[in-house]
Design a protein around this motif. Sequence first.
Motif, PDB file in Angstrom:
ATOM      1  N   GLY A  28       0.719  -1.345  -0.426  1.00  0.00           N
ATOM      2  CA  GLY A  28       0.448  -0.114  -0.309  1.00  0.00           C
ATOM      3  C   GLY A  28       1.111   1.476  -0.071  1.00  0.00           C
ATOM      4  N   ILE A  29       0.361   1.956   0.761  1.00  0.00           N
ATOM      5  CA  ILE A  29       0.952   4.151   0.326  1.00  0.00           C
ATOM      6  C   ILE A  29       2.317   3.070   1.272  1.00  0.00           C
ATOM      7  N   GLY A  30       3.055   2.492   2.362  1.00  0.00           N
ATOM      8  CA  GLY A  30       3.648   2.956   2.716  1.00  0.00           C
ATOM      9  C   GLY A  30       5.059   2.446   1.981  1.00  0.00           C
ATOM     10  N   GLY A  48       7.598  -3.871   9.253  1.00  0.00           N
ATOM     11  CA  GLY A  48       6.441  -4.552   8.400  1.00  0.00           C
ATOM     12  C   GLY A  48       5.982  -6.195   9.027  1.00  0.00           C
ATOM     13  N   ARG A  49       4.976  -6.654   8.635  1.00  0.00           N
ATOM     14  CA  ARG A  49       4.512  -7.538   9.426  1.00  0.00           C
ATOM     15  C   ARG A  49       5.100  -9.268   8.677  1.00  0.00           C
ATOM     16  N   THR A  50       5.130  -9.019   7.415  1.00  0.00           N
ATOM     17  CA  THR A  50       5.014  -9.715   6.328  1.00  0.00           C
ATOM     18  C   THR A  50       6.144  -9.917   5.679  1.00  0.00           C
ATOM     19  N   THR A  51       7.549 -10.866   5.628  1.00  0.00           N
ATOM     20  CA  THR A  51       8.896 -10.589   6.013  1.00  0.00           C
ATOM     21  C   THR A  51       8.894 -10.880   4.062  1.00  0.00           C
ATOM     22  N   PRO A  52       8.648 -11.344   3.106  1.00  0.00           N
ATOM     23  CA  PRO A  52       8.277 -11.688   1.874  1.00  0.00           C
ATOM     24  C   PRO A  52       7.950  -9.855   1.445  1.00  0.00           C
ATOM     25  N   LYS A  53       7.231  -9.884   1.982  1.00  0.00           N
ATOM     26  CA  LYS A  53       6.895  -8.161   1.681  1.00  0.00           C
ATOM     27  C   LYS A  53       8.105  -7.320   1.156  1.00  0.00           C
ATOM     28  N   LEU A  54       8.111  -7.208   2.276  1.00  0.00           N
ATOM     29  CA  LEU A  54       9.263  -6.558   3.007  1.00  0.00           C
ATOM     30  C   LEU A  54      10.650  -6.419   1.967  1.00  0.00           C
ATOM     31  N   HIS A 103       5.103   7.011  10.503  1.00  0.00           N
ATOM     32  CA  HIS A 103       3.760   5.905  10.842  1.00  0.00           C
ATOM     33  C   HIS A 103       3.023   5.549   9.949  1.00  0.00           C
ATOM     34  N   ASN A 104       2.872   4.643   8.981  1.00  0.00           N
ATOM     35  CA  ASN A 104       1.858   4.520   8.188  1.00  0.00           C
ATOM     36  C   ASN A 104       1.158   3.140   8.631  1.00  0.00           C
ATOM     37  N   ALA A 105       2.043   1.869   8.998  1.00  0.00           N
ATOM     38  CA  ALA A 105       1.171   1.071   9.532  1.00  0.00           C
ATOM     39  C   ALA A 105      -0.095   1.001  10.088  1.00  0.00           C
ATOM     40  N   ALA A 169     -12.968   1.305  16.388  1.00  0.00           N
ATOM     41  CA  ALA A 169     -12.188   1.597  16.750  1.00  0.00           C
ATOM     42  C   ALA A 169     -10.687   2.374  16.120  1.00  0.00           C
ATOM     43  N   TYR A 170     -11.145   2.132  14.488  1.00  0.00           N
ATOM     44  CA  TYR A 170     -10.291   2.987  13.879  1.00  0.00           C
ATOM     45  C   TYR A 170     -10.072   3.696  13.336  1.00  0.00           C
ATOM     46  N   SER A 171     -11.314   5.086  13.843  1.00  0.00           N
ATOM     47  CA  SER A 171     -11.920   6.015  13.461  1.00  0.00           C
ATOM     48  C   SER A 171     -11.028   6.985  15.045  1.00  0.00           C
ATOM     49  N   ALA A 203      -8.510   8.958  -0.176  1.00  0.00           N
ATOM     50  CA  ALA A 203      -8.329   7.884  -0.706  1.00  0.00           C
ATOM     51  C   ALA A 203      -8.206   7.286  -1.641  1.00  0.00           C
ATOM     52  N   THR A 204      -7.198   6.489  -1.393  1.00  0.00           N
ATOM     53  CA  THR A 204      -5.706   5.600  -2.314  1.00  0.00           C
ATOM     54  C   THR A 204      -6.158   4.752  -2.325  1.00  0.00           C
ATOM     55  N   ARG A 205      -5.440   3.736  -3.711  1.00  0.00           N
ATOM     56  CA  ARG A 205      -6.078   2.819  -4.157  1.00  0.00           C
ATOM     57  C   ARG A 205      -4.597   2.119  -3.430  1.00  0.00           C
ATOM     58  N   THR A 206      -5.601   0.887  -2.009  1.00  0.00           N
ATOM     59  CA  THR A 206      -5.029  -0.239  -1.645  1.00  0.00           C
ATOM     60  C   THR A 206      -5.881  -0.878  -1.665  1.00  0.00           C
ATOM     61  N   ASN A 207      -4.988  -2.029  -0.896  1.00  0.00           N
ATOM     62  CA  ASN A 207      -6.151  -2.855  -0.289  1.00  0.00           C
ATOM     63  C   ASN A 207      -6.730  -2.639   1.045  1.00  0.00           C
TER      64      ASN A 207
HETATM   65  P1  NDP Z   1      -2.722  -1.333   3.399  1.00  0.00           P
HETATM   66  O1  NDP Z   1      -3.517  -2.089   4.359  1.00  0.00           O
HETATM   67  O2  NDP Z   1      -2.702  -1.144   1.919  1.00  0.00           O
HETATM   68  O3  NDP Z   1      -1.671  -1.043   3.965  1.00  0.00           O
HETATM   69  C1  NDP Z   1      -1.244  -1.334   5.794  1.00  0.00           C
HETATM   70  C2  NDP Z   1       0.038  -2.028   6.222  1.00  0.00           C
HETATM   71  O4  NDP Z   1       0.534  -1.714   6.796  1.00  0.00           O
HETATM   72  C3  NDP Z   1       0.599  -3.422   5.272  1.00  0.00           C
HETATM   73  O5  NDP Z   1       1.784  -2.779   4.793  1.00  0.00           O
HETATM   74  C4  NDP Z   1       0.175  -4.000   6.172  1.00  0.00           C
HETATM   75  O6  NDP Z   1       1.175  -4.697   6.451  1.00  0.00           O
HETATM   76  C5  NDP Z   1       0.803  -2.988   7.934  1.00  0.00           C
HETATM   77  N1  NDP Z   1       0.812  -3.106   8.466  1.00  0.00           N
HETATM   78  C6  NDP Z   1      -0.664  -3.945   9.359  1.00  0.00           C
HETATM   79  N2  NDP Z   1      -0.465  -4.793  10.329  1.00  0.00           N
HETATM   80  C7  NDP Z   1       0.774  -4.344  10.806  1.00  0.00           C
HETATM   81  C8  NDP Z   1       0.970  -4.804  12.527  1.00  0.00           C
HETATM   82  N3  NDP Z   1       0.861  -5.688  13.030  1.00  0.00           N
HETATM   83  N4  NDP Z   1       2.528  -4.750  12.357  1.00  0.00           N
HETATM   84  C9  NDP Z   1       3.298  -4.468  11.094  1.00  0.00           C
HETATM   85  N5  NDP Z   1       2.694  -4.126   9.779  1.00  0.00           N
HETATM   86  C10 NDP Z   1       1.827  -3.934  10.143  1.00  0.00           C
HETATM   87  O7  NDP Z   1      -3.091   0.438   4.149  1.00  0.00           O
HETATM   88  P2  NDP Z   1      -3.033   1.429   3.390  1.00  0.00           P
HETATM   89  O8  NDP Z   1      -1.444   1.180   2.807  1.00  0.00           O
HETATM   90  O9  NDP Z   1      -3.846   1.837   2.578  1.00  0.00           O
HETATM   91  O10 NDP Z   1      -3.193   2.428   4.398  1.00  0.00           O
HETATM   92  C11 NDP Z   1      -1.734   3.318   4.772  1.00  0.00           C
HETATM   93  C12 NDP Z   1      -2.090   4.275   5.881  1.00  0.00           C
HETATM   94  O11 NDP Z   1      -3.028   5.118   5.387  1.00  0.00           O
HETATM   95  C13 NDP Z   1      -2.687   3.831   6.951  1.00  0.00           C
HETATM   96  O12 NDP Z   1      -2.077   3.799   8.593  1.00  0.00           O
HETATM   97  C14 NDP Z   1      -4.110   3.691   7.154  1.00  0.00           C
HETATM   98  O13 NDP Z   1      -4.821   4.155   8.427  1.00  0.00           O
HETATM   99  C15 NDP Z   1      -3.962   5.285   5.852  1.00  0.00           C
HETATM  100  N6  NDP Z   1      -5.438   5.793   5.100  1.00  0.00           N
HETATM  101  C16 NDP Z   1      -5.736   5.252   4.052  1.00  0.00           C
HETATM  102  C17 NDP Z   1      -6.447   5.585   3.164  1.00  0.00           C
HETATM  103  C18 NDP Z   1      -6.645   5.439   2.017  1.00  0.00           C
HETATM  104  O14 NDP Z   1      -7.330   5.668   1.297  1.00  0.00           O
HETATM  105  N7  NDP Z   1      -6.165   3.637   1.343  1.00  0.00           N
HETATM  106  C19 NDP Z   1      -6.725   6.622   3.574  1.00  0.00           C
HETATM  107  C20 NDP Z   1      -6.819   7.405   4.510  1.00  0.00           C
HETATM  108  C21 NDP Z   1      -5.957   6.686   5.583  1.00  0.00           C
HETATM  109  P3  NDP Z   1       0.816  -6.350   5.425  1.00  0.00           P
HETATM  110  O15 NDP Z   1       0.992  -6.191   3.892  1.00  0.00           O
HETATM  111  O16 NDP Z   1       1.377  -7.454   5.983  1.00  0.00           O
HETATM  112  O17 NDP Z   1      -0.784  -6.979   5.886  1.00  0.00           O
END
Ligand code: NDP
Length: 252
Positions: A28-30, A48-54, A103-105, A169-171, A203-207
């Motif tokens: 995603g964004i990270g 991150g939590r998933t080594t192959p992705k990193l 801080h993105n996770a 909780a997210y909010s 709003a951003t194109r991610t999982n």
């Molecule tokens: P994704 O779910 O696509 O990616 C989130 C990342 O965080 C993944 O790499 C995931 O790991 C990692 N992560 C989740 N849980 C853990 C954990 N327990 N330990 C370590 N890493 C973890 O999310 P986005 O890229 O969409 O979101 C990025 C940020 O932007 C977030 O803070 C989100 O709240 C915020 N945001 C996103 C929006 C959007 O439209 N996409 C809108 C507003 C805010 P893994 O790949 O292993 O699952």
Amino acid sequence: MSEFIGDYQAPQDLLKDKIILVTGAGDGIGKTAAKTFAAHGATVILLGRTTPKLEMVYDEIEAAGGPQPAIFPMDLNTATIETFEHFAEAVDQEFGRLDGLLHNASLLGQRTPIANYHFGTWQQVMQVNVNAAFGLTKVLLPLLDKSEAGSIVFTGSGVGLKGRAYWGAYSVSKFATEGLMQVLADELDGVSNTRANSVNPGATRTNMRATAYPAEDPKSVVAAEEIMPTYLYLMGADSRGVSGRQFNAQKR
Ligand code: NDP
């Protein structure tokens, strides 16, 4: 008050020789932020939590000719203060300082009324989105203070600025994130070269977005690459002295 700097144009060498940590760097964004920072010269620490992705992000950065990154697998849901301290020691030994911390996770949790919200899920979302960000910030502040100008960027959300039904909780975690950023920025003001700000990606194109809006056509929202100017601005020298502020990465 929200601000917009999404038309910022970053010089190619903006982050040359900078050491920047990105949490949730595997997807995603990270992932895009890590690759973008590296493309602008930074050595990125991929957490991150998933080594192959990193490892995949690592390979993509190397293939693009970026500085060799570092990988640090960590599950923020189960991490303790000892985990964070061990991590800070490793960063200190390897790099001796930290210039940027994104801080993105985050976890999305459930989309359901408070009355039905699962208690365990609530705790996990608060753990990953808030407690882990606090813990990492706490142990990394001394290393950020070794930078000539450290930058901490927190990731907010529209539902962290105005509460919305069923976001649970997210909010609440995103409101807490803004609070953590503001308290920290106020504490750092005048006594540290480190700054703290937050960015709402929009709003951003991610999982995560696809999970929250399953009926939406993913192509109708922007790719993560398009929101990077704000991230670059906040990490680079052009935002020195900017602290305690909340940015929207997209115009609305
Ligand atoms: P994704 O779910 O696509 O990616 C989130 C990342 O965080 C993944 O790499 C995931 O790991 C990692 N992560 C989740 N849980 C853990 C954990 N327990 N330990 C370590 N890493 C973890 O999310 P986005 O890229 O969409 O979101 C990025 C940020 O932007 C977030 O803070 C989100 O709240 C915020 N945001 C996103 C929006 C959007 O439209 N996409 C809108 C507003 C805010 P893994 O790949 O292993 O699952």
